[in-house]
Scaffold this motif. Structure first.
Motif, PDB file in Angstrom:
ATOM      1  N   SER A  80       0.941  -1.410  -0.031  1.00  0.00           N
ATOM      2  CA  SER A  80      -0.093   0.069  -0.043  1.00  0.00           C
ATOM      3  C   SER A  80       0.916   1.313  -0.094  1.00  0.00           C
ATOM      4  O   SER A  80       0.462   2.382  -0.295  1.00  0.00           O
ATOM      5  N   GLY A  81       1.809   1.185   0.193  1.00  0.00           N
ATOM      6  CA  GLY A  81       3.082   2.199   0.429  1.00  0.00           C
ATOM      7  C   GLY A  81       3.272   2.772  -1.134  1.00  0.00           C
ATOM      8  O   GLY A  81       3.764   3.737  -1.416  1.00  0.00           O
ATOM      9  N   ALA A  82       2.882   1.806  -2.159  1.00  0.00           N
ATOM     10  CA  ALA A  82       2.976   2.000  -3.451  1.00  0.00           C
ATOM     11  C   ALA A  82       1.715   2.591  -4.096  1.00  0.00           C
ATOM     12  O   ALA A  82       1.563   2.643  -5.282  1.00  0.00           O
TER      13      ALA A  82
ATOM     14  N   MET B 106      -1.265  -2.411  -4.392  1.00  0.00           N
ATOM     15  CA  MET B 106      -2.316  -3.262  -3.884  1.00  0.00           C
ATOM     16  C   MET B 106      -2.705  -4.153  -5.064  1.00  0.00           C
ATOM     17  O   MET B 106      -2.809  -5.637  -4.799  1.00  0.00           O
ATOM     18  N   ASP B 107      -3.122  -3.695  -5.839  1.00  0.00           N
ATOM     19  CA  ASP B 107      -3.808  -4.534  -7.003  1.00  0.00           C
ATOM     20  C   ASP B 107      -2.984  -5.340  -7.684  1.00  0.00           C
ATOM     21  O   ASP B 107      -3.190  -6.464  -7.919  1.00  0.00           O
ATOM     22  N   GLU B 108      -1.763  -4.964  -7.736  1.00  0.00           N
ATOM     23  CA  GLU B 108      -0.531  -6.108  -8.354  1.00  0.00           C
ATOM     24  C   GLU B 108      -0.471  -7.062  -7.506  1.00  0.00           C
ATOM     25  O   GLU B 108      -0.056  -8.338  -8.141  1.00  0.00           O
TER      26      GLU B 108
ATOM     27  N   GLY C 132       0.673  -2.062   6.340  1.00  0.00           N
ATOM     28  CA  GLY C 132       1.303  -2.163   7.400  1.00  0.00           C
ATOM     29  C   GLY C 132       2.813  -2.368   7.279  1.00  0.00           C
ATOM     30  O   GLY C 132       3.112  -3.120   6.592  1.00  0.00           O
ATOM     31  N   HIS C 133       3.606  -1.542   7.688  1.00  0.00           N
ATOM     32  CA  HIS C 133       5.193  -1.433   7.645  1.00  0.00           C
ATOM     33  C   HIS C 133       5.710  -1.958   8.901  1.00  0.00           C
ATOM     34  O   HIS C 133       5.155  -1.687   9.898  1.00  0.00           O
ATOM     35  N   SER C 134       6.724  -2.994   8.614  1.00  0.00           N
ATOM     36  CA  SER C 134       7.492  -3.338   9.815  1.00  0.00           C
ATOM     37  C   SER C 134       8.922  -3.099   9.728  1.00  0.00           C
ATOM     38  O   SER C 134       9.407  -2.913   8.652  1.00  0.00           O
ATOM     39  N   GLU C 135       9.465  -2.790  10.888  1.00  0.00           N
ATOM     40  CA  GLU C 135      11.023  -2.460  10.783  1.00  0.00           C
ATOM     41  C   GLU C 135      11.719  -3.260  11.968  1.00  0.00           C
ATOM     42  O   GLU C 135      11.423  -3.191  13.284  1.00  0.00           O
TER      43      GLU C 135
ATOM     44  N   ASN D 112       0.727   2.094   7.776  1.00  0.00           N
ATOM     45  CA  ASN D 112       1.508   2.916   7.224  1.00  0.00           C
ATOM     46  C   ASN D 112       0.821   3.986   6.393  1.00  0.00           C
ATOM     47  O   ASN D 112       0.967   5.085   6.054  1.00  0.00           O
ATOM     48  N   LEU D 113      -0.771   3.802   6.212  1.00  0.00           N
ATOM     49  CA  LEU D 113      -1.523   4.723   5.588  1.00  0.00           C
ATOM     50  C   LEU D 113      -2.131   5.652   6.817  1.00  0.00           C
ATOM     51  O   LEU D 113      -2.471   6.660   6.439  1.00  0.00           O
TER      52      LEU D 113
END
Length: 341
Positions: free
Chosen positions: A162-164, A169-171, A243-246, A317-318
């Motif tokens: 979703s960051g892109a 998301m569609d891809e 959701g981003h993880s680090e 992330n959104l």
């Protein structure tokens, strides 16, 4: 008495989330304008659970005179055209693109981390929202930096598609379906197949071998938190929708044990500590999706460096990485500078 608020990019993932969060948090609005390109004019957007709707207007023909705040989620190229126009008309722009983040006359704000920096917005009438991966990391680092002064950070990210944007998301969705039914896989948004894969490449490559996404994490952390902190980042796209993880390794000036760090993080604003040393005793993107908190887990001492600490950090992330942080900036701006009533 409320504000006149415009949301630019209202039909995109982040713009829609901005509108939802404005409603969820009962931001005081007298009038809301949803703006987008000519392709989206006339679309109707629901305002969360209010039962109200707003019709999308063409940003090209919108007059920002008399409007208080504009939340921008339209990318750098469009922002370059419209942000100065809004700012000159007296409407404070809170911009989610990367265009103004490193401008010395534009504050780069995460309200839990550097709220006082917002006072500099009057130089350009523009406030920058940081990169999504930076935003969640500095929320986790700030209380530890205050306690023990961070010298160096090494971070590896696991960033959702979703960051892109919607295309990312569609891809992921389409490739997953294509794999299960045996169709040929379409690769267009990402450089390699993203379904059932990870891609160590986000944004363009720079001369030193890092990517622009990694560079953003370095320079934005320095601007928001402390210019003396050394940062090294490796940014990776993973097949997660939201959701981003680090994974973050920290070297500090003084010793800070895991238990003390946990106690500090437990009380820190914007953080939810989920750290049980047992199966499932940690946060993942599934738990973070749709939530405002920056989750911290797996806090432990790193014996490979003096005064080392390691932790796991997860956030939607959104929301915190984009829309929520922008609304929080608007709330901070209102409290400190644009008081109504």
């Amino acid at each position: 008495m409320g504000y006149r608020v415009a949301v630019a990019g209202a039909t995109g993932n982040v713009g829609r989330e901005m509108i939802n969060i404005l409603a969820e948090r009962a931001f005081p609005i007298d009038e809301l304008a949803a703006l987008a390109s000519s392709r989206s004019v006339g679309e109707v957007i629901d305002l969360a659970d209010t039962g109200k709707t707003v019709k999308v207007q063409n940003i090209e023909h919108f007059d920002p005179t008399g409007w208080d705040i504009a939340l921008f989620a339209i990318g750098s190229e469009a922002t370059k055209i419209y942000a100065p126009k809004f700012a000159l008309a007296g409407c404070v722009v809170i911009d989610n693109s990367s265009l103004y983040r490193m401008d010395p006359d534009v504050p780069l704000i995460v309200p839990e981390v550097n709220p006082d920096a917002i006072d500099g917005y009057t130089r350009r009438n523009i406030i920058a929202n940081p990169n999504c991966s930076t935003a969640q990391m500095v929320v986790a680092l700030k209380p530890l930096h205050d306690a023990a002064t961070i010298k160096r950070v090494v971070v590896s990210t696991y960033q959702s598609v979703s960051g892109a944007g919607k295309a990312g998301m569609d891809e992921l969705f389409n490739q997953t379906r294509q794999i299960f039914v045996g169709d040929e896989k379409d690769v267009s948004k990402f450089t390699k197949q993203i379904a059932f894969n990870v891609i160590p490449h986000i944004d363009s490559f720079l001369d030193d071998g890092s990517t622009k996404e990694e560079w953003k994490m370095v320079v934005e952390t320095k601007k928001i938190l402390d210019p003396k902190i050394k940062v090294h980042a490796t940014c990776v796209r993973v097949p997660v929708f939201v959701g981003h993880s680090e994974s973050i390794n920290i070297e500090m000036e003084r010793e800070l044990g895991a238990e003390e760090a946990q106690a500090i993080l437990r009380e820190a604003p914007g953080i939810m500590l989920v750290d049980k040393r047992e199966d499932g005793g940690y946060a993942t993107p599934i738990e973070a999706a749709g939530d405002d908190a920056t989750y911290v887990s797996r806090v432990r001492e790193d014996p490979t460096v003096d005064n080392g600490l390691a932790l796991w950090c997860v956030s939607d992330n959104l929301r915190k990485g984009a829309a929520l942080n922008a609304v929080q900036i608007a709330e901070l701006l209102g409290r400190r500078h644009l008081k109504k009533g």
